[in-house]
Scaffold this active site. Structure first.
Site, mmCIF file in Angstrom:
data_model
loop_
_atom_site.group_PDB
_atom_site.id
_atom_site.type_symbol
_atom_site.label_atom_id
_atom_site.label_comp_id
_atom_site.label_asym_id
_atom_site.label_seq_id
_atom_site.Cartn_x
_atom_site.Cartn_y
_atom_site.Cartn_z
ATOM 1 N N ASP A 85 26.516 -18.258 -26.698
ATOM 2 C CA ASP A 85 26.874 -19.207 -25.654
ATOM 3 C C ASP A 85 28.234 -18.849 -25.040
ATOM 4 O O ASP A 85 29.181 -18.536 -25.761
ATOM 5 C CB ASP A 85 26.937 -20.603 -26.301
ATOM 6 N N GLU A 92 25.220 -14.920 -22.977
ATOM 7 C CA GLU A 92 25.271 -15.739 -21.778
ATOM 8 C C GLU A 92 26.612 -15.447 -21.117
ATOM 9 O O GLU A 92 27.650 -15.916 -21.559
ATOM 10 C CB GLU A 92 25.180 -17.236 -22.102
HETATM 11 C C1 GLC Z 1 26.271 -23.073 -22.038
HETATM 12 C C2 GLC Z 1 24.972 -23.803 -22.201
HETATM 13 C C3 GLC Z 1 25.109 -25.194 -21.668
HETATM 14 C C4 GLC Z 1 26.216 -25.906 -22.405
HETATM 15 C C5 GLC Z 1 27.505 -25.083 -22.375
HETATM 16 C C6 GLC Z 1 28.513 -25.617 -23.336
HETATM 17 O O1 GLC Z 1 26.602 -22.884 -20.710
HETATM 18 O O2 GLC Z 1 23.934 -23.096 -21.588
HETATM 19 O O3 GLC Z 1 23.916 -25.917 -21.757
HETATM 20 O O4 GLC Z 1 26.459 -27.160 -21.833
HETATM 21 O O5 GLC Z 1 27.298 -23.741 -22.706
HETATM 22 O O6 GLC Z 1 28.187 -25.260 -24.651
#
Ligand code: GLC
Ligand code: CA
Length: 566
Positions: free
Chosen positions: A201, A243
């Site tokens: 993440d 991500e």
């Molecule tokens: C990422 C996730 C999202 C979440 C954020 C904070 O962007 O995809 O859903 O709110 O991280 O953890």
């Protein structure tokens, strides 16, 4: 090699346990329920599940606010149930990757409670503190409009703490070696319980320098190598899927010049341009985005997706481009989010038009990378815009026409099931589509099977073949002495195109259609001429169906990029 790098030719499916299936009748999906649906997933043909956070959490950000990294939220089951689940997946040849949410914890996490209790706490330095409100507290919010600041005052600590996301998600001080060691320990723990890797993440924020004095955060890319090394020492073929919504210039920093950092990244750049292409029927900016994200180590892979659990972030398009996407796919303010994106599900965005859905899916499956499907998109599920922020696209899976779509026996499902309008569960559900040979579900299953039979897409070198018509996108892949070629018409009107496959000798003269009987033979000038219906797509094997006989163990000059410098 080809088997070890399993993620290079794979189909991912992302789901959250809480909205998939409720076996114990408390209204919340659980691992027991999910376990009972593994045969469905195996039938669909997906090869890996990306499981969203399931650890104990107050659930204020759908589990992205974790209060214990080494457990399972009791609402979803126990660690025992989790291992039954990973075992069940392994038996069916499905891998599991889980979210690794270590940029921040929940503010209820014992580390944060300790940290705030005293400046002398051994956990104090696990978080990012300031005595006074930092000058830049009003900048850098990830959820503008909802989140007011990146620093909040904690009464108990009598200090300010940094939070890139919501205020209940204090950022971990990821530069602290103790925090880094803990991150490795968390990975090691879940690897031991049967997962094949992690969707990490918010990676750019994890590796960024943090603190009151940090004006422009600097990414500490070396951390990525450390994560990867640890993981691969523990389990050679485990991966991290990052991500990281970053500019193409920095992609290689994430992959590593020698392919020594992240194995996979989501291709956010292509994602945005793909939606622009679908909205404008103009493939040129998508072709540019493909080119810009082309450089990557041979062992690295893009995750190609249409929609995920967050908003469709259009922040990297120009304003004019973004407006076109908004106008076509999310015209109402209520469909938009954080001033930069659209929060709807795929099917309603595309007006429920089956031709457009197939076009979008066909593109996702044939652009360079590994497709990542969002649960429910295989049956064309809709959204519930009455729910706040991103929750509108996180409603329970629609299994049947039974009460609550067969998701739960409880009268109080954790999130309302869509029961009205064209996307209500009585119209859109798995049971109905299973019986219908022409359904979206059966189409998706077929396209997944076909995608897996074309490893050229995941492994090969690609080039976009120029056409005079911007509405038509043609891509050819070359790998191990074979080529595959894909044609997409982004426009609603039929198009006529002619093009050459661009391969030496006679190889490019025959294009064998993989999805229908309609093959293409080039004329004497090596030109293929085809009429393609509105929103149409064609999947071709170049040269014929004896490709497996022709496939070589290594890339040879005949088919590989050596003979065709890009
Ligand atoms: C990422 C996730 C999202 C979440 C954020 C904070 O962007 O995809 O859903 O709110 O991280 O953890
Ligand atoms: Ca349950």
């Amino acid at each position: 090699m080809i088997d070890d790098l399993w993620y290079k030719n794979s189909v991912f499916y992302c789901l959250s346990v809480g909205t998939y299936m409720d076996a114990n009748g408390d209204g919340i999906g659980d691992f027991k329920g999910l376990l009972r649906r593994l045969d469905y997933l195996q039938g669909l043909g997906i090869t890996a599940i990306w499981l969203m956070p399931f650890q104990p959490s107050p659930g204020k950000d759908d589990g992205y606010d974790i209060s214990d990294y080494y457990g399972v939220d009791p609402r979803y089951g126990t660690l025992g149930d989790f291992v039954e689940f990973t075992h069940g997946c392994r038996q069916r040849g499905i891998r599991v990757i889980i979210d690794l949410v270590v940029n921040h914890t929940s503010d209820t996490h014992p580390w944060f409670r300790e940290a705030r209790s005293s400046p002398d706490s051994e956990y104090r330095d696990w978080y990012v503190w300031a005595d006074k409100k930092p000058a830049n507290a009003g900048t850098g919010m990830v959820f503008p409009g909802v989140q007011k600041s990146t620093w909040s005052r904690d009464k108990e600590a009598k200090a300010w703490y940094f939070h890139r996301f919501y205020d209940f998600q204090p950022d971990l001080n990821t530069s602290n070696p103790r925090v880094q060691a803990e991150i490795l320990k968390i990975m090691g723990f879940w690897i031991q319980l049967g997962v094949s890797g992690f969707r990490m993440d918010a990676v750019p924020f994890v590796i960024a320098t943090k603190g009151a004095k940090v004006r422009t955060p600097v990414e500490q890319y070396d951390m990525l190598r450390a994560f990867r090394e640890f993981l691969q020492w523990r389990q050679g073929n485990a991966i991290i899927l990052a991500e990281a919504n970053v500019l193409p210039e920095t992609d290689m920093e994430y992959f590593g010049d020698d392919g020594d950092r992240m194995q996979m990244m989501f291709n956010f750049h292509v994602n945005q341009h793909l939606f622009y292409a679908l909205a404008s029927a103009d493939s040129r900016s998508l072709a540019k985005a493909l080119k810009a994200t082309k450089p990557r180590p041979a062992s690295a892979q893009w995750g190609l997706f249409l929609r995920n659990h967050d908003e469709l972030d259009l922040g990297r398009l120009t304003k004019a481009q973004r407006d076109v996407v908004f106008r076509n796919f999310g015209p109402d303010k209520n469909m938009q989010l954080y001033g930069r994106g659209i929060r709807r599900r795929l099917a309603p965005m595309l007006g429920g038009d089956r031709r457009r859905l197939e076009l979008a899916y066909s593109l996702m499956c044939t652009l360079p990378g590994t497709p990542v499907i969002r649960y429910g998109d295989e049956i064309g599920m809709g959204d519930n815009l009455a729910l706040p922020e991103r929750n509108c696209a996180r409603t329970p899976m629609q299994w049947s026409t039974e009460p609550h779509a067969g998701f739960t026996e409880s009268d109080k499902p954790c999130s309302a099931i869509i029961d009205k309008g064209p996307y209500g569960f009585e119209h859109v559900n798995v049971a109905k589509q299973r019986r219908d040979p022409g359904s979206m579900l059966n189409w998706t299953e077929r396209i997944i099977r076909m995608r897996k039979e074309v490893p050229e897409i995941g492994w090969g070198d690609f080039r976009v073949i120029a056409t005079r018509d911007p509405a038509v996108l043609i891509i050819r892949y070359d790998w191990r002495n074979n080529s595959a070629l894909f044609v997409h018409n982004l426009d609603e009107r039929p198009r006529e195109v002619s093009f050459a496959a661009g391969l030496p000798g006679d190889t490019g003269k025959l294009l064998v259609n993989l999805l229908s009987e309609d093959h293409s033979q080039a004329n004497e000038r090596d030109q293929h001429r085809l009429v393609i219906e509105g929103y149409g797509y064609r999947w071709y094997r170049v040269g014929g169906l004896d490709y497996l006989l022709k496939r070589s163990d290594i890339d040879t000059k005949a088919g590989g990029n050596a003979a065709h410098p890009a």
